[in-house]
Design an enzyme around this catalytic site. Structure first.
Site, short mmCIF file in Angstrom:
data_model
loop_
_atom_site.label_atom_id
_atom_site.label_comp_id
_atom_site.label_asym_id
_atom_site.label_seq_id
_atom_site.Cartn_x
_atom_site.Cartn_y
_atom_site.Cartn_z
N HIS A 67 -1.15 -6.52 1.84
CA HIS A 67 -0.44 -6.38 3.12
C HIS A 67 -0.18 -7.69 4.05
O HIS A 67 0.76 -8.43 4.15
CB HIS A 67 -1.00 -5.49 4.00
CG HIS A 67 -0.58 -4.04 3.24
ND1 HIS A 67 0.66 -3.30 3.03
CD2 HIS A 67 -1.67 -3.18 2.99
CE1 HIS A 67 0.32 -2.07 2.69
NE2 HIS A 67 -0.95 -1.85 2.44
O1 RIB Z 1 -1.04 -1.19 7.26
C1 RIB Z 1 -1.75 -2.53 6.54
C2 RIB Z 1 -2.34 -3.37 7.87
O2 RIB Z 1 -3.21 -2.42 8.42
C3 RIB Z 1 -3.04 -4.61 7.27
O3 RIB Z 1 -3.02 -5.49 8.44
C4 RIB Z 1 -4.55 -4.13 7.17
O4 RIB Z 1 -5.27 -5.25 7.37
C5 RIB Z 1 -4.42 -3.03 8.44
O5 RIB Z 1 -4.81 -3.92 9.53
#
Ligand code: RIB
Ligand code: CA
Length: 310
Positions: A239
């Site tokens: 992500h």
């Molecule tokens: O949904 C994914 C996000 O939420 C990423 O930034 C992960 O590190 C969490 O913070």
């Protein structure tokens, strides 16, 4: 040639950690500061991890403490993904860094004032620090070059059926930021779930042999089975590295201008990203939404960047 200037706000977090390593590997990037916010794990861990990562990524950028809770309600965490310490139990080398006493929101403003219209803010956690900064310093949104945000989803959420974690953890902050006049670039789950690294690519990364490459491969390799079972993806979804690479290498991605907002009410939809990106309804555009990636080139860019570590 002048370097590209960045300020990173994060809640490390295994994928935040990988994203920070990518920033540290890019010879064309200068990270002016890293700020920690409560998110994946309680703030004491996100701050400690941000300090360790600034040293481990050989950035030694100043690290600033931000908010230890959202603007409204109780903290939401994700230890089930990141482990109790935020790094799935992995540890980083000892270091001598301590947090700068300047609050995160003031440090971000100082960086933007020092380099008007040249600093890209990369926001990888709940947007609490950014919302506070935008509220306190009304000229900050347009002083920044752009704001790249990992958050939201135009389809199903990951922490609730409606909402992605970063927006769900502080919906009020996310909505405040999306209503701002900043040049907003949102990397939702639409693109981050396509931004995965395969087991074979992780093995190549590990074979690079540097402590940083091996750490990246280890923390993300732990989650491959979770993503195969839950998302049917043959690899680890990255992500925050997706948003970071969009900031570093935007040509690898596909994006479109659209209108976006974050639901702050709603029994089932609080924290949801609402957008006309894929709707017949059309509002005046307020952000750029990143929705696709050249995945092989994305993985190749990670492998290429990470070779910077010895
Ligand atoms: O949904 C994914 C996000 O939420 C990423 O930034 C992960 O590190 C969490 O913070
Ligand atoms: Ca994060």
């Amino acid at each position: 040639m002048d370097k590209n200037l960045f300020f990173i706000d994060c809640d490390p977090g295994i994928d935040d950690a990988a994203a920070i390593l990518l920033a540290g590997a890019d010879p064309d990037a200068e990270v002016l500061g890293i700020s920690a916010v409560a998110g994946n794990v309680p703030f004491r861990h996100t701050l400690a991890n941000a300090l360790s990562l600034s040293a481990f990524a050989e950035l030694n950028a100043p690290v600033y403490a931000g908010a230890d809770r959202p603007l409204r309600g109780e903290p939401l965490t994700a230890e089930f993904v990141h482990g109790a310490n935020g790094l799935r139990g992995h540890t980083l080398p000892e270091h001598s860094l301590t947090a700068d006493p300047t609050p995160a929101w003031d440090a971000l403003y100082a960086a933007a004032k020092a380099h008007p219209h040249k600093v890209t803010l990369v926001a990888l956690g709940p947007l609490t620090n950014v919302a506070i900064a935008f509220s306190k310093w009304r000229d900050l949104p347009t002083l920044l070059k752009k704001v790249v945000i990992m958050g939201g989803a135009t389809h199903t959420g990951n922490i609730t059926p409606a909402a992605e974690f970063n927006f769900a953890a502080d919906p009020e902050a996310a909505e405040m930021v999306l209503r701002s006049s900043a040049d907003l670039h949102i990397c939702p789950l639409d693109v981050t779930e396509r931004s995965y690294i395969s087991k074979e690519e992780l093995a190549q990364l590990d074979s690079q042999g540097s402590p940083q490459a091996r750490f990246f491969a280890a923390v993300m390799g732990d989650s491959v089975d979770h993503y195969k079972d839950d998302y049917g993806v043959e690899g680890a979804i990255l992500h925050d590295p997706s948003a970071m690479l969009y900031a570093l290498r935007p040509a690898l991605f596909t994006a479109k201008r659209c209108w976006g907002a974050v639901e702050t009410e709603g029994v089932y939809s609080r924290g949801r990203l609402v957008t006309d990106a894929f709707s017949d309804a059309s509002e005046n555009p307020t952000c750029t939404l990143v929705y696709d990636v050249d995945r092989p080139a994305f993985a190749a860019a990670i492998l290429e960047l990470m070779q910077a570590y010895q």
